[in-house]
Design an enzyme around this catalytic site. Structure first.
Site, PDB file in Angstrom:
ATOM      1  N   HIS A  56      16.997 -14.881   2.781  1.00  0.00           N
ATOM      2  CA  HIS A  56      17.330 -14.311   4.087  1.00  0.00           C
ATOM      3  C   HIS A  56      16.542 -15.037   5.167  1.00  0.00           C
ATOM      4  CE1 HIS A  56      13.742 -12.023   2.953  1.00  0.00           C
ATOM      5  NE2 HIS A  56      13.618 -11.605   4.198  1.00  0.00           N
ATOM      6  N   HIS A  58      14.347 -14.218   7.644  1.00  0.00           N
ATOM      7  CA  HIS A  58      13.071 -13.864   8.264  1.00  0.00           C
ATOM      8  C   HIS A  58      12.062 -15.004   8.177  1.00  0.00           C
ATOM      9  CE1 HIS A  58      13.874  -9.257   7.961  1.00  0.00           C
ATOM     10  NE2 HIS A  58      14.448  -9.801   9.007  1.00  0.00           N
ATOM     11  N   ASP A  60       8.943 -15.269   7.554  1.00  0.00           N
ATOM     12  CA  ASP A  60       8.014 -15.380   6.423  1.00  0.00           C
ATOM     13  C   ASP A  60       8.718 -15.783   5.134  1.00  0.00           C
ATOM     14  OD1 ASP A  60       9.264 -12.851   6.266  1.00  0.00           O
ATOM     15  OD2 ASP A  60       7.597 -11.993   5.156  1.00  0.00           O
ATOM     16  N   HIS A  61      10.005 -16.131   5.216  1.00  0.00           N
ATOM     17  CA  HIS A  61      10.727 -16.665   4.065  1.00  0.00           C
ATOM     18  C   HIS A  61      11.303 -18.051   4.330  1.00  0.00           C
ATOM     19  CE1 HIS A  61      10.819 -13.023   1.423  1.00  0.00           C
ATOM     20  NE2 HIS A  61      10.400 -12.512   2.566  1.00  0.00           N
ATOM     21  N   HIS A 115      18.183  -5.139   4.017  1.00  0.00           N
ATOM     22  CA  HIS A 115      16.995  -5.627   4.714  1.00  0.00           C
ATOM     23  C   HIS A 115      17.412  -6.518   5.872  1.00  0.00           C
ATOM     24  CE1 HIS A 115      12.857  -6.796   5.290  1.00  0.00           C
ATOM     25  NE2 HIS A 115      13.149  -8.074   5.077  1.00  0.00           N
ATOM     26  N   ASP A 134      13.675  -9.723  -0.508  1.00  0.00           N
ATOM     27  CA  ASP A 134      13.127  -8.472   0.007  1.00  0.00           C
ATOM     28  C   ASP A 134      14.101  -7.307  -0.169  1.00  0.00           C
ATOM     29  OD1 ASP A 134      10.912  -9.890   0.702  1.00  0.00           O
ATOM     30  OD2 ASP A 134      11.071  -9.554   2.864  1.00  0.00           O
ATOM     31  N   HIS A 172       7.167 -10.114  -2.081  1.00  0.00           N
ATOM     32  CA  HIS A 172       5.874  -9.612  -1.616  1.00  0.00           C
ATOM     33  C   HIS A 172       5.142  -8.833  -2.701  1.00  0.00           C
ATOM     34  CE1 HIS A 172       6.590 -10.412   2.711  1.00  0.00           C
ATOM     35  NE2 HIS A 172       7.857 -10.182   2.401  1.00  0.00           N
TER      36      HIS A 172
END
Length: 256
Positions: A56, A58, A60-61, A115, A134, A172
């Protein structure tokens, strides 16, 4: 076994994951939370990055993608078609039931909106591996940000239909906080009580709680147990529609 998985921490609590095919030498990074730890892991293993499988959009990915491409310009970025425009550098856009190859290893793409609206996961059926991003966490699920809450339940239930022995890697290390919440809504679950102690011990020693399995999540993850009468009674929703129970659980977790 020709598939080898190497997991390590990135950022604060993200996991970086490498999947390596020993037959062809192909190696995929599952998401790219941070370039340097991924590059260090590749160097440590002596592996060459050939693919980046994105779940996805975001930051942090995906924020590590430019750094990985700087070192491995031929690495192919695979990403959900519905989010490709938000990710950049995408060479292959994928959707439900499409197949992605990493060397001789083959993953089926499953769309799991919730998400994010275009979230996907990668299921390597022959290797019994799921890279869930996530969507599904040990004892939890991702915060629902871009869809109505019931959409996430549909995505989670899709994953429960995978073979129970499937190993689940996620984005995570959230398991201890998830376990504490799970006990507040499913306190009579003996397996959950035992699992909480195991998770507590692992985290005390700074050890990972990932991967998990579909079987373990079905038995202990409250977000997969919205139809269980015991859990429903414990939150004062006996006989309620499982969708309504899931919504209540997710809203409680958001406030926790």
């Amino acid at each position: 076994m020709t598939a080898h998985v190497h997991q390590f921490l990135c950022l604060k609590d993200n996991y970086g994951v490498l999947l390596h095919d020993s037959v062809t030498g192909s190696t995929a990074a599952i998401d790219a939370p941070e370039a340097q730890p991924i590059l260090d892991a590749l160097d440590q293993k002596g592996w060459t990055l050939t693919d980046i499988l994105v779940t996805h959009h975001h930051a942090d990915h995906v924020q590590g993608i430019p750094g990985l491409k700087a070192r491995f310009p031929e690495a192919r970025v695979v990403a959900p078609a519905k989010e490709a425009s938000k990710i950049g550098n995408v060479a292959l856009e994928v959707a439900e039931d499409e197949i992605v190859s990493v060397g001789k290893l083959k993953a089926k793409v499953l769309e799991t909106p919730g998400h994010t609206a275009g979230h996907v996961v990668y299921w390597f059926e022959d290797e019994s591996l799921l890279f869930a991003g996530d969507t599904l966490f040990p004892l939890g699920c991702g915060r629902v940000l871009e869809t109505p809450l019931p959409i996430m339940l549909t995505s989670l239930l899709k994953l429960t239909r995978l073979p129970i022995e499937t190993l689940v890697y996620c984005g995570h290390e959230y398991t201890l906080s998830n376990a504490r919440f799970a006990l507040t809504v499913d306190p009579e679950n003996a397996l959950l009580q035992s699992r909480f102690l195991d998770v507590e011990a692992l985290r005390k020693d700074d050890k990972p709680t990932v991967p998990t399995t579909i079987a373990l999540e079905v038995a202990t993850n409250p977000f997969l147990r919205a139809g269980d009468p015991t859990l429903q009674r414990s939150i004062g929703m006996a006989g309620a529609d499982p969708t309504a129970v899931f919504v209540e659980l997710r809203e409680r977790k958001n406030r926790a």
